[in-house]
Design a protein around this motif. Structure first.
Motif, PDB file in Angstrom:
ATOM      1  N   THR A  65       1.134  -1.428   0.395  1.00  0.00           N
ATOM      2  CA  THR A  65      -0.209   0.150   0.003  1.00  0.00           C
ATOM      3  C   THR A  65       0.912   1.192   0.298  1.00  0.00           C
ATOM      4  OG1 THR A  65       0.179  -0.462   2.446  1.00  0.00           O
ATOM      5  CG2 THR A  65      -1.985  -1.290   1.031  1.00  0.00           C
ATOM      6  N   ALA A  66       2.075   1.271   0.666  1.00  0.00           N
ATOM      7  CA  ALA A  66       2.942   2.484   0.380  1.00  0.00           C
ATOM      8  C   ALA A  66       3.343   2.735  -1.147  1.00  0.00           C
ATOM      9  CB  ALA A  66       4.063   2.201   1.461  1.00  0.00           C
ATOM     10  N   SER A  67       3.137   2.022  -1.552  1.00  0.00           N
ATOM     11  CA  SER A  67       4.261   2.094  -2.941  1.00  0.00           C
ATOM     12  C   SER A  67       3.698   3.497  -4.149  1.00  0.00           C
ATOM     13  CB  SER A  67       3.967   0.918  -4.209  1.00  0.00           C
ATOM     14  OG  SER A  67       4.099   0.940  -4.669  1.00  0.00           O
ATOM     15  N   PRO A  68       4.345   4.356  -4.426  1.00  0.00           N
ATOM     16  CA  PRO A  68       3.758   4.620  -5.093  1.00  0.00           C
ATOM     17  C   PRO A  68       2.880   3.810  -6.385  1.00  0.00           C
ATOM     18  CG  PRO A  68       5.638   4.499  -6.163  1.00  0.00           C
ATOM     19  CD  PRO A  68       5.757   2.968  -4.881  1.00  0.00           C
ATOM     20  N   TYR A  69       2.210   3.385  -6.792  1.00  0.00           N
ATOM     21  CA  TYR A  69       1.921   2.337  -8.004  1.00  0.00           C
ATOM     22  C   TYR A  69       0.298   1.820  -7.357  1.00  0.00           C
ATOM     23  CZ  TYR A  69       6.700   1.912 -10.488  1.00  0.00           C
ATOM     24  OH  TYR A  69       7.339   2.924 -10.210  1.00  0.00           O
ATOM     25  N   ALA A  70       0.809   2.050  -6.139  1.00  0.00           N
ATOM     26  CA  ALA A  70      -1.451   2.057  -5.178  1.00  0.00           C
ATOM     27  C   ALA A  70      -2.000   3.005  -5.564  1.00  0.00           C
ATOM     28  CB  ALA A  70      -1.255   0.908  -4.211  1.00  0.00           C
ATOM     29  N   GLU A  71      -1.636   4.050  -5.478  1.00  0.00           N
ATOM     30  CA  GLU A  71      -2.262   4.940  -5.583  1.00  0.00           C
ATOM     31  C   GLU A  71      -3.260   5.702  -6.591  1.00  0.00           C
ATOM     32  OE1 GLU A  71      -2.139   8.282  -4.231  1.00  0.00           O
ATOM     33  OE2 GLU A  71      -0.720   7.522  -2.537  1.00  0.00           O
ATOM     34  N   PRO A  72      -4.417   5.243  -6.272  1.00  0.00           N
ATOM     35  CA  PRO A  72      -5.611   5.454  -7.914  1.00  0.00           C
ATOM     36  C   PRO A  72      -5.059   6.637  -9.166  1.00  0.00           C
ATOM     37  CG  PRO A  72      -6.597   6.541  -5.824  1.00  0.00           C
ATOM     38  CD  PRO A  72      -5.333   6.553  -5.777  1.00  0.00           C
ATOM     39  N   ALA A  73      -4.406   7.565  -8.947  1.00  0.00           N
ATOM     40  CA  ALA A  73      -4.108   7.903  -9.898  1.00  0.00           C
ATOM     41  C   ALA A  73      -2.769   7.551 -11.384  1.00  0.00           C
ATOM     42  CB  ALA A  73      -3.962   9.446  -9.429  1.00  0.00           C
ATOM     43  N   ASP A 233      14.113  -0.807 -21.557  1.00  0.00           N
ATOM     44  CA  ASP A 233      14.152   0.502 -20.204  1.00  0.00           C
ATOM     45  C   ASP A 233      14.700   1.605 -20.894  1.00  0.00           C
ATOM     46  OD1 ASP A 233      13.408   0.267 -17.590  1.00  0.00           O
ATOM     47  OD2 ASP A 233      15.206   0.867 -17.407  1.00  0.00           O
ATOM     48  N   PRO A 234      13.404   2.616 -20.428  1.00  0.00           N
ATOM     49  CA  PRO A 234      13.897   4.613 -20.615  1.00  0.00           C
ATOM     50  C   PRO A 234      15.499   4.868 -19.934  1.00  0.00           C
ATOM     51  CG  PRO A 234      12.260   3.895 -19.479  1.00  0.00           C
ATOM     52  CD  PRO A 234      12.657   2.943 -19.371  1.00  0.00           C
ATOM     53  N   PHE A 235      15.932   3.261 -18.767  1.00  0.00           N
ATOM     54  CA  PHE A 235      17.158   3.945 -18.073  1.00  0.00           C
ATOM     55  C   PHE A 235      17.301   5.393 -17.798  1.00  0.00           C
ATOM     56  CE2 PHE A 235      18.252   1.228 -21.008  1.00  0.00           C
ATOM     57  CZ  PHE A 235      18.425   0.543 -20.823  1.00  0.00           C
ATOM     58  N   SER A 236      16.142   6.124 -16.361  1.00  0.00           N
ATOM     59  CA  SER A 236      16.070   7.066 -15.779  1.00  0.00           C
ATOM     60  C   SER A 236      16.000   6.675 -14.048  1.00  0.00           C
ATOM     61  CB  SER A 236      14.316   7.221 -15.290  1.00  0.00           C
ATOM     62  OG  SER A 236      13.810   7.300 -17.231  1.00  0.00           O
ATOM     63  N   TRP A 237      17.458   6.557 -14.206  1.00  0.00           N
ATOM     64  CA  TRP A 237      18.103   5.989 -12.770  1.00  0.00           C
ATOM     65  C   TRP A 237      17.648   7.045 -12.074  1.00  0.00           C
ATOM     66  CZ3 TRP A 237      19.271   1.293 -13.607  1.00  0.00           C
ATOM     67  CH2 TRP A 237      19.423   0.655 -14.621  1.00  0.00           C
ATOM     68  N   SER A 238      17.259   7.032 -11.384  1.00  0.00           N
ATOM     69  CA  SER A 238      16.913   7.906  -9.895  1.00  0.00           C
ATOM     70  C   SER A 238      17.561   7.105  -8.617  1.00  0.00           C
ATOM     71  CB  SER A 238      15.489   7.644  -9.763  1.00  0.00           C
ATOM     72  OG  SER A 238      14.968   7.939  -8.565  1.00  0.00           O
ATOM     73  N   PRO A 239      18.242   7.869  -7.539  1.00  0.00           N
ATOM     74  CA  PRO A 239      18.819   7.316  -6.673  1.00  0.00           C
ATOM     75  C   PRO A 239      17.856   7.123  -5.566  1.00  0.00           C
ATOM     76  CG  PRO A 239      19.236   9.957  -7.100  1.00  0.00           C
ATOM     77  CD  PRO A 239      18.504   9.360  -7.754  1.00  0.00           C
ATOM     78  N   ALA A 240      16.057   7.842  -5.615  1.00  0.00           N
ATOM     79  CA  ALA A 240      15.334   7.763  -4.887  1.00  0.00           C
ATOM     80  C   ALA A 240      14.455   6.386  -5.201  1.00  0.00           C
ATOM     81  CB  ALA A 240      13.713   8.543  -5.274  1.00  0.00           C
ATOM     82  N   VAL A 241      15.280   5.378  -5.888  1.00  0.00           N
ATOM     83  CA  VAL A 241      14.099   4.327  -6.751  1.00  0.00           C
ATOM     84  C   VAL A 241      15.437   3.165  -6.288  1.00  0.00           C
ATOM     85  CG1 VAL A 241      14.063   2.297  -8.093  1.00  0.00           C
ATOM     86  CG2 VAL A 241      12.979   4.967  -8.390  1.00  0.00           C
ATOM     87  N   ALA A 242      16.986   3.737  -6.508  1.00  0.00           N
ATOM     88  CA  ALA A 242      17.963   2.568  -6.805  1.00  0.00           C
ATOM     89  C   ALA A 242      18.900   3.467  -6.277  1.00  0.00           C
ATOM     90  CB  ALA A 242      18.351   2.107  -7.670  1.00  0.00           C
ATOM     91  N   PRO A 243      20.163   3.310  -4.675  1.00  0.00           N
ATOM     92  CA  PRO A 243      21.511   3.800  -4.312  1.00  0.00           C
ATOM     93  C   PRO A 243      22.141   4.072  -5.610  1.00  0.00           C
ATOM     94  CG  PRO A 243      21.418   1.753  -3.367  1.00  0.00           C
ATOM     95  CD  PRO A 243      20.069   1.832  -4.458  1.00  0.00           C
TER      96      PRO A 243
END
Ligand SMILES: C[S@@+](CC[C@H](N)C(=O)[O-])C[C@H]1O[C@@H](n2cnc3c(N)ncnc32)[C@H](O)[C@@H]1O
Length: 310
Positions: A65-73, A233-243
């Protein structure tokens, strides 16, 4: 859920040890297993099947439930992104292109991070069974609704909290009778090694906390011969997702310096000695697709793909 899946599942917590799960308290309906508890004899872990959906997440807290993918939007965004052409809103050639690249006739097929299952349903049209896995329960429940009834009503975000009612109606050509969806993690796939002859990992590598582990899981669950893989993959690397130290590209120094696609290609071909038997790259290219946040905001994304066999 089809009963045959019970023969496939292994405990996601005990990996790399492959411990088959045992079903208890099984209740069936006309479509297969409606509810059950899948237990691991080794670690004592229990994984529920609720309303036909198996929840095989490795962590103890089962629902994401904490995942952003759980949001209705976010659900609205992904439904539109995957089905805009079927909704009659926009031409969407990405899934047609990717479906062509998958090839033909597979036995067991796996779609990693399937969202609402557009590509999984396409894989079901030419596989004995295609299984879509995603961590997001709302997306898997949407995929299962499409699977069962061939249609899905949802609220498409117009602006802020304003939504408009929309309905996806699947064409007859999709493979509903040979497709399944489960809630699971692509970093701990609940399947034994060498299970799948066709695998897709589409636009999920940059969304996971450990991209290399995902590729290792794809490699583990793929047959060691007569297997096909479509990766993009679009390779949109983000430190918020993976260190940063776990990124497989987008770095100027380190083991995976350079572009993500080049590094994934080398990993699949067996460089670094992590993946084997090595894959042969048959085709490479790029595909554009669109994700819609609301009526006035759409993002164009370019995914780079590799089609490989071994
Ligand atoms: C960008 S979407 C791609 C969806 C689909 N593969 C496609 O290309 O249309 C990424 C998906 O990966 C899922 N996801 C992210 N991390 C995951 C994980 N660790 N295990 C399983 N699914 C995950 C998300 O819930 C989301 O549905």
């Amino acid at each position: 859920m089809r009963k045959i899946l019970l023969e496939l599942f292994v405990c996601p917590r005990c990996l790399p040890r492959e411990v088959p799960l045992r079903a208890a308290m099984v209740r069936e309906d006309g479509q297969g297993i409606e509810s059950a508890v899948l237990g691991c004899p080794a670690c004592g872990g229990e994984f529920p099947v609720v309303e036909g959906t198996a929840y095989l997440l490795p962590e103890v807290r089962p629902l994401d439930t904490a995942s952003p993918y759980a949001e209705p939007a976010v659900r609205s965004s992904y439904l539109w992104s995957q089905f805009a052409d079927i909704l009659g809103d926009a031409p969407n050639t990405a899934y047609t292109e990717w479906t062509h690249l998958l090839g033909r006739s597979a036995s067991l097929a796996l779609d990693c991070g399937c969202a609402a299952g557009r590509l999984t349903l396409a894989m079901g049209a030419f596989s004995e069974l295609a299984i879509g896995v995603d961590r997001s329960p709302p997306l898997i429940i949407a995929a299962r609704t499409l699977l069962r009834s061939g249609r899905l009503d949802f609220g498409l975000v117009v602006e802020g909290e304003i939504t408009e009612p929309r309905t996806i109606v699947l064409p007859e050509s999709v493979g509903r009778s040979r497709t399944e969806f489960i809630v699971a993690d692509v970093l701990r796939l609940p399947f034994p090694g060498s299970t799948f002859s066709l695998l897709a990992s589409m636009n999920v590598l940059d969304k996971v906390s450990d991209p290399l582990l995902h590729l290792l899981e794809v490699n583990r669950t793929a047959q060691t011969s007569a297997a096909r893989l479509l990766f993009s993959d679009p390779f949109s690397w983000s430190p918020a997702v993976a260190p940063r130290e776990r990124w497989l590209g987008g770095m100027t120094r380190g083991r995976f310096a350079g572009r993500g696609l080049d590094n994934v290609r080398r990993l699949l071909q067996g460089e670094h000695g992590l993946i084997g038997p090595p894959w042969r790259i048959e085709t490479a290219g790029e595909t554009d697709w669109t994700i819609r946040t609301h009526a006035n905001h759409m993002e164009r994304i370019r995914s780079q793909f590799l089609a490989a066999t071994r």
